[in-house]
Design an enzyme around this catalytic site. Structure first.
Site, mmCIF file in Angstrom:
data_model
loop_
_atom_site.group_PDB
_atom_site.id
_atom_site.type_symbol
_atom_site.label_atom_id
_atom_site.label_comp_id
_atom_site.label_asym_id
_atom_site.label_seq_id
_atom_site.Cartn_x
_atom_site.Cartn_y
_atom_site.Cartn_z
ATOM 1 N N GLY A 113 0.810 -1.206 0.000
ATOM 2 C CA GLY A 113 0.000 0.000 0.000
ATOM 3 C C GLY A 113 0.838 1.247 0.000
ATOM 4 O O GLY A 113 0.326 2.341 -0.115
ATOM 5 N N CYS A 114 2.167 1.112 0.171
ATOM 6 C CA CYS A 114 3.057 2.259 0.147
ATOM 7 C C CYS A 114 4.454 1.760 -0.129
ATOM 8 O O CYS A 114 4.668 0.561 -0.327
ATOM 9 C CB CYS A 114 3.011 3.018 1.482
ATOM 10 S SG CYS A 114 3.650 2.059 2.867
ATOM 11 N N GLY A 115 5.430 2.684 -0.125
ATOM 12 C CA GLY A 115 6.788 2.318 -0.488
ATOM 13 C C GLY A 115 7.432 1.316 0.440
ATOM 14 O O GLY A 115 8.391 0.659 0.064
ATOM 15 N N CYS A 117 5.632 -1.108 2.342
ATOM 16 C CA CYS A 117 4.773 -2.251 2.648
ATOM 17 C C CYS A 117 5.204 -3.453 1.817
ATOM 18 O O CYS A 117 5.747 -3.320 0.735
ATOM 19 C CB CYS A 117 3.318 -1.920 2.345
ATOM 20 S SG CYS A 117 2.669 -0.559 3.326
#
Length: 299
Positions: A113-115, A117
């Site tokens: 979900g992000c850089g 994760c």
């Protein structure tokens, strides 16, 4: 900036304003922010909170800076699908890139979900940054000042709201060739990376100019783009400085008019010559080079 949806980029909202010791009803223009998903082969890879604009640049730039593709041609199609919650950018890749992404997903520990994760170790959190040491680009102090001055005049959403980040790509020959804005500083840089790549520019030919602080992710994305320069209005973090030093990148920050601080690889900044006066009056629309008052930017 190109609006990608029917959703407005900014809205006028009521508020209470305290001025001169008195509180009065007033209105303020604020930027819109929506969830934007990146889906490859029908599977969601990441979700960002973003400004609803420049979706094709966003999809291309995110795919580049995340190492999913190496060039825009690796993407066969991009479709922005509206959902009740936001927008889903459905990205179709060439077969080779799609298979590589499927293999990469198999080795992830969790959902992305992000850089940071979906990683398995602290070592993976600080990913290897490509070297830009071989890039031959150099800039004069005047060009550095001009790059920031031009960026100041090319941010209509920030001028309206004072609440978004800007990122631009500057070349000595053409001036500021692209600018993108977003509520997220990483998003603005991803959109810029996509815009520059889709226009056929190589990162080594220019400098990335940003209005935000310089975090390590901003250095990493700039290096993946291939640019040997990142120029910022705000300050860098210690890790960003170490990463830029290792990557062979020139990090210039705290630019105020013709004053700035250089943190790494200052040898790329060369002395002014009689022929290095910076105007770019032909490459840049006249309205973009008018002197403007320095305004504050979000960090």
């Amino acid at each position: 900036m190109t609006r990608s949806t029917a959703i407005p980029l900014a809205r006028t909202v009521p508020q209470l304003s305290r001025r001169n010791g008195r509180i009065r009803p007033a209105n303020r223009i604020v930027p819109e922010e929506i969830p934007v998903a990146f889906s490859y082969g029908g599977s969601t890879h990441a979700v960002m909170m973003a400004t609803p604009a420049d979706f094709e640049d966003f999809a291309t730039g995110f795919s580049l800076t995340e190492g999913i593709i190496t060039e825009p041609a690796d993407i066969e199609s991009i479709e922005a699908v509206e959902t009740p919650e936001g927008y889903d950018l459905q990205i179709a890749l060439r077969d080779a890139q799609h298979e590589a992404l499927v293999t990469r997903r198999r080795h992830m520990a969790g959902p992305v979900g992000c850089g940071l994760c979906g990683i398995e170790s602290l070592e993976q959190a600080v990913r290897q940054t490509p070297s830009v040491a071989a890039a031959r680009l150099s800039l004069t102090p005047g060009e550095i000042a001009q790059a920031v001055a031009l960026l100041d005049t090319r941010q209509p959403l920030h001028a309206e709201t004072r609440a978004v980040h800007g990122a631009g790509f500057y070349t000595p020959e053409e001036g500021l060739i692209a600018v993108r804005e977003d509520v997220g500083r990483h998003n603005a840089l991803d959109k810029l990376a996509g815009a520059a790549a889709r226009q056929g520019y190589t990162g080594a030919s220019g400098a990335v100019v940003v209005t935000s602080r310089v975090s390590v992710e901003m250095v990493q994305k700039t290096a993946i783009l291939g640019s040997p320069f990142i120029i910022a209005i705000s300050a860098p973090t210690a890790l960003a400085i170490r990463t830029a030093e290792t990557a062979g990148m020139t990090l210039v920050a705290l630019v105020r008019g013709d004053e700035f601080e250089v943190f790494t690889h200052a040898d790329r900044i060369v002395a002014e010559t009689p022929h290095s006066a910076v105007t770019h009056s032909e490459a840049t629309p006249p309205e973009t080079i008018r002197p403007t008052k320095r305004t504050s930017h979000v960090a």
